[in-house]
Design a protein around this motif. Structure first.
Motif, PDB file in Angstrom:
ATOM      1  N   UNK A  12     -51.894  14.016 -28.277  1.00  0.00           N
ATOM      2  CA  UNK A  12     -50.549  13.481 -28.520  1.00  0.00           C
ATOM      3  C   UNK A  12     -49.636  13.742 -27.336  1.00  0.00           C
ATOM      4  N   UNK A  13     -49.805  14.868 -26.670  1.00  0.00           N
ATOM      5  CA  UNK A  13     -49.003  15.147 -25.474  1.00  0.00           C
ATOM      6  C   UNK A  13     -49.304  14.119 -24.383  1.00  0.00           C
ATOM      7  N   UNK A  14     -50.581  13.748 -24.227  1.00  0.00           N
ATOM      8  CA  UNK A  14     -50.935  12.707 -23.253  1.00  0.00           C
ATOM      9  C   UNK A  14     -50.259  11.384 -23.598  1.00  0.00           C
ATOM     10  N   UNK A  15     -50.304  11.003 -24.877  1.00  0.00           N
ATOM     11  CA  UNK A  15     -49.678   9.763 -25.297  1.00  0.00           C
ATOM     12  C   UNK A  15     -48.166   9.804 -25.155  1.00  0.00           C
ATOM     13  N   UNK A  16     -47.580  10.933 -25.472  1.00  0.00           N
ATOM     14  CA  UNK A  16     -46.129  11.101 -25.354  1.00  0.00           C
ATOM     15  C   UNK A  16     -45.689  10.954 -23.901  1.00  0.00           C
ATOM     16  N   UNK A  17     -46.381  11.646 -23.023  1.00  0.00           N
ATOM     17  CA  UNK A  17     -46.030  11.601 -21.598  1.00  0.00           C
ATOM     18  C   UNK A  17     -46.199  10.188 -21.035  1.00  0.00           C
ATOM     19  N   UNK A  18     -47.224   9.485 -21.483  1.00  0.00           N
ATOM     20  CA  UNK A  18     -47.501   8.149 -20.960  1.00  0.00           C
ATOM     21  C   UNK A  18     -46.469   7.120 -21.406  1.00  0.00           C
ATOM     22  N   UNK A  19     -45.865   7.309 -22.582  1.00  0.00           N
ATOM     23  CA  UNK A  19     -44.971   6.303 -23.151  1.00  0.00           C
ATOM     24  C   UNK A  19     -43.488   6.644 -23.037  1.00  0.00           C
TER      25      UNK A  19
ATOM     26  N   UNK B  33     -32.032   6.214 -31.435  1.00  0.00           N
ATOM     27  CA  UNK B  33     -31.349   5.556 -30.317  1.00  0.00           C
ATOM     28  C   UNK B  33     -32.304   4.732 -29.453  1.00  0.00           C
ATOM     29  N   UNK B  34     -31.759   3.748 -28.770  1.00  0.00           N
ATOM     30  CA  UNK B  34     -32.543   2.936 -27.846  1.00  0.00           C
ATOM     31  C   UNK B  34     -33.152   3.840 -26.764  1.00  0.00           C
ATOM     32  N   UNK B  35     -34.368   3.501 -26.349  1.00  0.00           N
ATOM     33  CA  UNK B  35     -35.031   4.240 -25.283  1.00  0.00           C
ATOM     34  C   UNK B  35     -35.784   5.478 -25.726  1.00  0.00           C
ATOM     35  N   UNK B  36     -35.741   5.781 -27.024  1.00  0.00           N
ATOM     36  CA  UNK B  36     -36.427   6.968 -27.541  1.00  0.00           C
ATOM     37  C   UNK B  36     -37.936   6.730 -27.633  1.00  0.00           C
ATOM     38  N   UNK B  37     -38.704   7.775 -27.381  1.00  0.00           N
ATOM     39  CA  UNK B  37     -40.136   7.734 -27.695  1.00  0.00           C
ATOM     40  C   UNK B  37     -40.394   8.620 -28.906  1.00  0.00           C
ATOM     41  N   UNK B  38     -41.226   8.133 -29.835  1.00  0.00           N
ATOM     42  CA  UNK B  38     -41.607   8.890 -31.032  1.00  0.00           C
ATOM     43  C   UNK B  38     -43.117   9.035 -31.070  1.00  0.00           C
ATOM     44  N   UNK B  39     -43.585  10.258 -31.207  1.00  0.00           N
ATOM     45  CA  UNK B  39     -44.998  10.508 -31.499  1.00  0.00           C
ATOM     46  C   UNK B  39     -45.085  10.940 -32.953  1.00  0.00           C
ATOM     47  N   UNK B  40     -45.788  10.145 -33.757  1.00  0.00           N
ATOM     48  CA  UNK B  40     -45.892  10.385 -35.195  1.00  0.00           C
ATOM     49  C   UNK B  40     -47.324  10.754 -35.547  1.00  0.00           C
ATOM     50  N   UNK B  41     -47.518  12.001 -35.979  1.00  0.00           N
ATOM     51  CA  UNK B  41     -48.860  12.513 -36.266  1.00  0.00           C
ATOM     52  C   UNK B  41     -49.175  12.575 -37.761  1.00  0.00           C
ATOM     53  N   UNK B  42     -48.169  12.362 -38.599  1.00  0.00           N
ATOM     54  CA  UNK B  42     -48.352  12.595 -40.026  1.00  0.00           C
ATOM     55  C   UNK B  42     -49.080  11.496 -40.767  1.00  0.00           C
ATOM     56  N   UNK B  43     -49.027  10.263 -40.273  1.00  0.00           N
ATOM     57  CA  UNK B  43     -49.627   9.145 -41.009  1.00  0.00           C
ATOM     58  C   UNK B  43     -51.098   9.001 -40.643  1.00  0.00           C
TER      59      UNK B  43
END
Length: 317
Positions: free
Chosen positions: A110-117, A208-218
């Motif tokens: 998830x950290x890899x995906x977060x950093x990439x997006x 807010x606009x421009x936010x990145x969300x990593x969602x692990x719960x679903x």
């Protein structure tokens, strides 16, 4: 002989940088891996039994089978084993605590995906759900980019405070605790969600606009952290599109394949773009794949053999 590796063994052996590298190699491998199965069975009461098999990664001479018991009301909520087998002979090389392997592979992937997006300048993080997976996202993310601020929200106020204090001290940054998830994300460039929620916590108007969300719960049928309106207006990347539609973030919102921009593997291999516009909302929402268990387990097994860590047991005696 089979090597037994406990939670404390793994905590002493695993290094975030080495594990990030192993996961990155898995995501960018030429061979996408053997078709894998994820089996979830509801048990009487509150628990589920889950099995992920087989975990296979190009150039690793082993495979994994993971069996978990998931009971949200228990602590820890996840218990089980990862069985690491020799790919050529089937020999059981090791059994590893699955809760630790799962937290590390999920959090660091998830950290890899977060950093990439996330936007390159995003440095303030909001954590909603201060458990083991969010812990590893924070540890991995701080290896990949500078983090300058942290806000934590959890149903357990004490756990939220401990998380904020621990990471605030580790990273020497201001860390706050709030009770409302919407307040937590208000000023965050990056949002990390890791909850057991079965209904949306955030909707489009909350982010807010421009936010990145990593969602692990679903990660199972019936679980949802993000509203359909948020996902419909966001650029959504997953780890496996069919699984996302069957039991992941898209299933929880009643959406289909056209709402997925691609997978993290596609993104890291340069086959699809990540963030297209600075002002768009991006989402990374994985289910979790068996090969990730292998990447972490093989890294831990090699480190354990080199360090002489773990107990040996002969199941054939």
């Amino acid at each position: 002989m089979t090597l037994l590796l406990t939670r404390s063994d793994l905590a002493a052996l695993l290094d975030p940088a080495a594990c990030l590298d192993a996961l990155r190699r898995g995501f960018t491998a030429v061979d996408g891996g053997t078709a894998a199965r994820r089996v979830i069975a509801k048990l009487p009461g509150q628990g589920t039994a889950t099995a992920l098999l087989p975990g296979v990664v190009e150039d690793i001479p082993a495979y994994t089978v993971k069996v978990n018991a998931k009971f949200p009301g228990s602590r820890p909520a996840l218990r089980g084993v990862v069985c690491l087998h020799d790919l050529a002979t089937g020999e059981l090389l090791a059994q590893l605590d699955s809760a630790t392997v799962t937290a590390w592979r999920t959090g660091l992937a998830a950290a890899l995906g977060t950093h990439a997006l996330a936007r390159p300048d995003a440095a303030t993080v909001a954590v909603v759900g201060a458990g083991a997976q969010a812990e590893l996202v924070m540890r991995g993310l701080s290896e990949l980019r500078e983090v300058r601020g942290l806000t934590v929200c959890d149903l357990d106020a004490g756990r939220a405070a401990a998380f904020a204090e621990r990471h605030g001290a580790r990273l020497d940054l201001p860390a706050a605790v709030v009770a409302d998830p919407r307040e937590a994300v208000r000023d965050a460039g990056i949002v990390v969600m890791a909850t057991w929620s079965h209904r949306p916590i955030l909707r489009a108007a909350d982010v807010p606009r421009g936010t990145h969300i990593t969602s692990l719960g679903a990660d199972e049928p019936g679980k949802a952290e993000l509203g359909a309106d948020l996902l419909e207006g966001a650029r959504v990347v997953v780890d496996d599109v069919p699984l996302a539609v069957e039991m992941g973030v898209l299933a929880g919102a009643g959406l289909d394949v056209k709402h997925a921009a691609g997978t993290l593997r596609d993104l890291l291999r340069g086959e699809v773009p990540g963030r297209v516009k600075g002002g768009e909302v991006t989402v990374y929402a994985p289910v979790g794949l068996p090969w990730q268990d292998l990447a972490l387990s093989w890294t831990a097994y090699r480190a354990a053999r080199a360090a002489g860590v773990g107990a040996e047991f002969d199941f054939l005696a």
